[in-house]
Motif scaffolding. Structure first.
Motif, PDB file in Angstrom:
ATOM      1  N   HIS A 290       0.862  -1.174   0.000  1.00 16.80           N
ATOM      2  CA  HIS A 290       0.000   0.000   0.000  1.00 16.80           C
ATOM      3  C   HIS A 290       0.904   1.231   0.000  1.00 16.80           C
ATOM      4  CE1 HIS A 290      -3.589  -2.239   2.051  1.00 16.80           C
ATOM      5  NE2 HIS A 290      -3.211  -2.794   0.921  1.00 16.80           N
ATOM      6  N   LEU A 291       0.522   2.218  -0.796  1.00  9.83           N
ATOM      7  CA  LEU A 291       1.259   3.481  -0.833  1.00  9.83           C
ATOM      8  C   LEU A 291       0.494   4.521  -0.035  1.00  9.83           C
ATOM      9  CD1 LEU A 291       2.147   3.668  -4.633  1.00  9.83           C
ATOM     10  CD2 LEU A 291       3.479   2.648  -2.772  1.00  9.83           C
ATOM     11  N   ILE A 292       1.220   5.280   0.743  1.00 12.73           N
ATOM     12  CA  ILE A 292       0.631   6.414   1.444  1.00 12.73           C
ATOM     13  C   ILE A 292       1.247   7.656   0.819  1.00 12.73           C
ATOM     14  CG2 ILE A 292       0.350   7.601   3.647  1.00 12.73           C
ATOM     15  CD1 ILE A 292       0.644   4.785   4.956  1.00 12.73           C
ATOM     16  N   ILE A 293       0.433   8.363   0.055  1.00 11.92           N
ATOM     17  CA  ILE A 293       0.891   9.565  -0.635  1.00 11.92           C
ATOM     18  C   ILE A 293       0.764  10.708   0.359  1.00 11.92           C
ATOM     19  CG2 ILE A 293       0.635  10.993  -2.701  1.00 11.92           C
ATOM     20  CD1 ILE A 293       1.054   7.989  -3.327  1.00 11.92           C
ATOM     21  N   CYS A 294       1.858  11.461   0.562  1.00 12.39           N
ATOM     22  CA  CYS A 294       1.838  12.473   1.610  1.00 12.39           C
ATOM     23  C   CYS A 294       2.777  13.627   1.312  1.00 12.39           C
ATOM     24  CB  CYS A 294       2.230  11.831   2.933  1.00 12.39           C
ATOM     25  SG  CYS A 294       3.885  11.108   2.902  1.00 12.39           S
ATOM     26  N   TYR A 295       2.622  14.670   2.106  1.00 11.17           N
ATOM     27  CA  TYR A 295       3.589  15.755   2.175  1.00 11.17           C
ATOM     28  C   TYR A 295       4.404  15.513   3.432  1.00 11.17           C
ATOM     29  CZ  TYR A 295       1.042  18.736  -1.179  1.00 11.17           C
ATOM     30  OH  TYR A 295       0.443  19.260  -2.288  1.00 11.17           O
ATOM     31  N   SER A 296       5.676  15.827   3.375  1.00 14.76           N
ATOM     32  CA  SER A 296       6.517  15.760   4.561  1.00 14.76           C
ATOM     33  C   SER A 296       6.644  17.166   5.129  1.00 14.76           C
ATOM     34  CB  SER A 296       7.897  15.213   4.172  1.00 14.76           C
ATOM     35  OG  SER A 296       8.760  15.272   5.268  1.00 14.76           O
ATOM     36  N   VAL A 297       6.291  17.314   6.412  1.00 12.19           N
ATOM     37  CA  VAL A 297       6.388  18.604   7.078  1.00 12.19           C
ATOM     38  C   VAL A 297       7.187  18.387   8.353  1.00 12.19           C
ATOM     39  CG1 VAL A 297       5.115  20.522   8.096  1.00 12.19           C
ATOM     40  CG2 VAL A 297       4.154  19.297   6.136  1.00 12.19           C
ATOM     41  N   GLY A 298       8.417  18.868   8.341  1.00  2.40           N
ATOM     42  CA  GLY A 298       9.291  18.623   9.486  1.00  2.40           C
ATOM     43  C   GLY A 298       9.524  17.132   9.637  1.00  2.40           C
ATOM     44  N   LYS A 299       9.185  16.601  10.811  1.00  2.00           N
ATOM     45  CA  LYS A 299       9.354  15.166  11.050  1.00  2.00           C
ATOM     46  C   LYS A 299       8.038  14.410  10.968  1.00  2.00           C
ATOM     47  CE  LYS A 299      13.478  15.626  13.827  1.00  2.00           C
ATOM     48  NZ  LYS A 299      14.196  15.242  15.018  1.00  2.00           N
ATOM     49  N   SER A 300       6.994  15.068  10.482  1.00  3.00           N
ATOM     50  CA  SER A 300       5.705  14.391  10.386  1.00  3.00           C
ATOM     51  C   SER A 300       5.210  14.395   8.936  1.00  3.00           C
ATOM     52  CB  SER A 300       4.683  15.056  11.309  1.00  3.00           C
ATOM     53  OG  SER A 300       4.511  16.406  10.933  1.00  3.00           O
ATOM     54  N   TYR A 301       4.157  13.637   8.706  1.00  6.07           N
ATOM     55  CA  TYR A 301       3.583  13.505   7.380  1.00  6.07           C
ATOM     56  C   TYR A 301       2.137  13.981   7.390  1.00  6.07           C
ATOM     57  CZ  TYR A 301       7.514  10.401   6.398  1.00  6.07           C
ATOM     58  OH  TYR A 301       8.774   9.887   6.219  1.00  6.07           O
ATOM     59  N   ILE A 302       1.742  14.621   6.309  1.00  5.28           N
ATOM     60  CA  ILE A 302       0.343  14.956   6.092  1.00  5.28           C
ATOM     61  C   ILE A 302      -0.139  14.042   4.977  1.00  5.28           C
ATOM     62  CG2 ILE A 302      -1.300  16.715   5.334  1.00  5.28           C
ATOM     63  CD1 ILE A 302       0.678  18.807   6.458  1.00  5.28           C
ATOM     64  N   GLU A 303      -1.007  13.112   5.351  1.00  4.87           N
ATOM     65  CA  GLU A 303      -1.475  12.125   4.383  1.00  4.87           C
ATOM     66  C   GLU A 303      -2.461  12.760   3.415  1.00  4.87           C
ATOM     67  OE1 GLU A 303      -4.145   8.113   4.426  1.00  4.87           O
ATOM     68  OE2 GLU A 303      -2.641   8.309   6.009  1.00  4.87           O
ATOM     69  N   ILE A 304      -2.264  12.476   2.144  1.00  5.79           N
ATOM     70  CA  ILE A 304      -3.164  12.965   1.103  1.00  5.79           C
ATOM     71  C   ILE A 304      -4.104  11.846   0.678  1.00  5.79           C
ATOM     72  CG2 ILE A 304      -3.288  13.862  -1.253  1.00  5.79           C
ATOM     73  CD1 ILE A 304      -0.460  15.085  -0.631  1.00  5.79           C
ATOM     74  N   MET A 305      -3.550  10.674   0.450  1.00  6.10           N
ATOM     75  CA  MET A 305      -4.376   9.541   0.053  1.00  6.10           C
ATOM     76  C   MET A 305      -3.613   8.247   0.252  1.00  6.10           C
ATOM     77  SD  MET A 305      -4.155   9.862  -4.143  1.00  6.10           S
ATOM     78  CE  MET A 305      -5.439   8.712  -4.434  1.00  6.10           C
ATOM     79  N   ARG A 306      -4.358   7.138   0.304  1.00  5.58           N
ATOM     80  CA  ARG A 306      -3.782   5.795   0.344  1.00  5.58           C
ATOM     81  C   ARG A 306      -4.133   5.101  -0.964  1.00  5.58           C
ATOM     82  NH1 ARG A 306      -2.960   3.418   5.987  1.00  5.58           N
ATOM     83  NH2 ARG A 306      -2.846   5.309   7.221  1.00  5.58           N
ATOM     84  N   VAL A 307      -3.181   4.360  -1.473  1.00  8.94           N
ATOM     85  CA  VAL A 307      -3.381   3.655  -2.739  1.00  8.94           C
ATOM     86  C   VAL A 307      -3.070   2.183  -2.513  1.00  8.94           C
ATOM     87  CG1 VAL A 307      -2.676   3.494  -5.159  1.00  8.94           C
ATOM     88  CG2 VAL A 307      -2.705   5.722  -4.016  1.00  8.94           C
TER      89      VAL A 307
END
Length: 168
Positions: free
Chosen positions: A74-91
């Motif tokens: 499974h892919l988790i498409i995200c933005y990286s912000v600092g040391k955390s991730y903002i999830e956009i979608m799962r594929v």
């Protein structure tokens, strides 16, 4: 449900984070400005602007494809912000095609055995042709992975449906 699908559900899941550019790199003419990749992906079910992700780490994607025999990937498409991730979608279902980045200014790119107009690849990446070249022209000749997030595949386009490259 067929037996193969049923058996595949028994495989363990491996998750991979795929980070999108939040901003164009400083080396790009629009350096520091938002790419809007996330919002382009969020409409993907309604034929959004972005249907694939281009990644120069082709060997990384080859290793993931090999793992799909032993894991559900499974892919988790995200933005990286600092040391955390903002999830956009799962594929859960994705496909990978391979291409070679052409020399700067070329009208087509080889994807598998098919010549695809750069305008079409740029559009499906959520970019203008100009932004495409500004991001990738220094990497011409490089092998690139094209991670298809929908059922769309360049290799499945009938010849008469490939958008022709504009004449110069």
């Amino acid at each position: 449900m067929n037996l193969l699908k049923l058996l595949s559900r028994l495989l363990p899941v491996k998750k991979y984070y795929v980070e999108l550019l939040v901003l164009f790199p400083e080396t790009h003419p629009r350096g520091g400005y938002p790419t809007y990749y996330g919002s382009k992906l969020q409409d993907i079910d309604r034929q959004g602007d972005k249907v694939h992700i281009l990644d120069l780490e082709a060997s990384f994607w080859e290793s993931i494809i090999k793992k799909t025999r032993f894991y559900r990937v499974h892919l988790i498409i995200c933005y990286s912000v600092g040391k955390s991730y903002i999830e956009i979608m799962r594929v859960k279902d994705f496909r990978v095609e391979w291409g070679i980045l052409p020399i700067a200014g070329a009208k087509t790119m080889l994807v598998g055995k098919v010549e695809i107009p750069i305008a079409q690849i740029a559009c499906n990446e959520g970019l203008s042709e100009e932004d495409f070249w500004d991001l990738y022209e220094s990497r011409s000749g490089s092998r690139i992975a094209i991670i298809q997030l929908t059922d769309f595949m360049y290799s499945n386009i009938p010849d008469n449906k490939i958008q022709s490259a504009p004449e110069s």
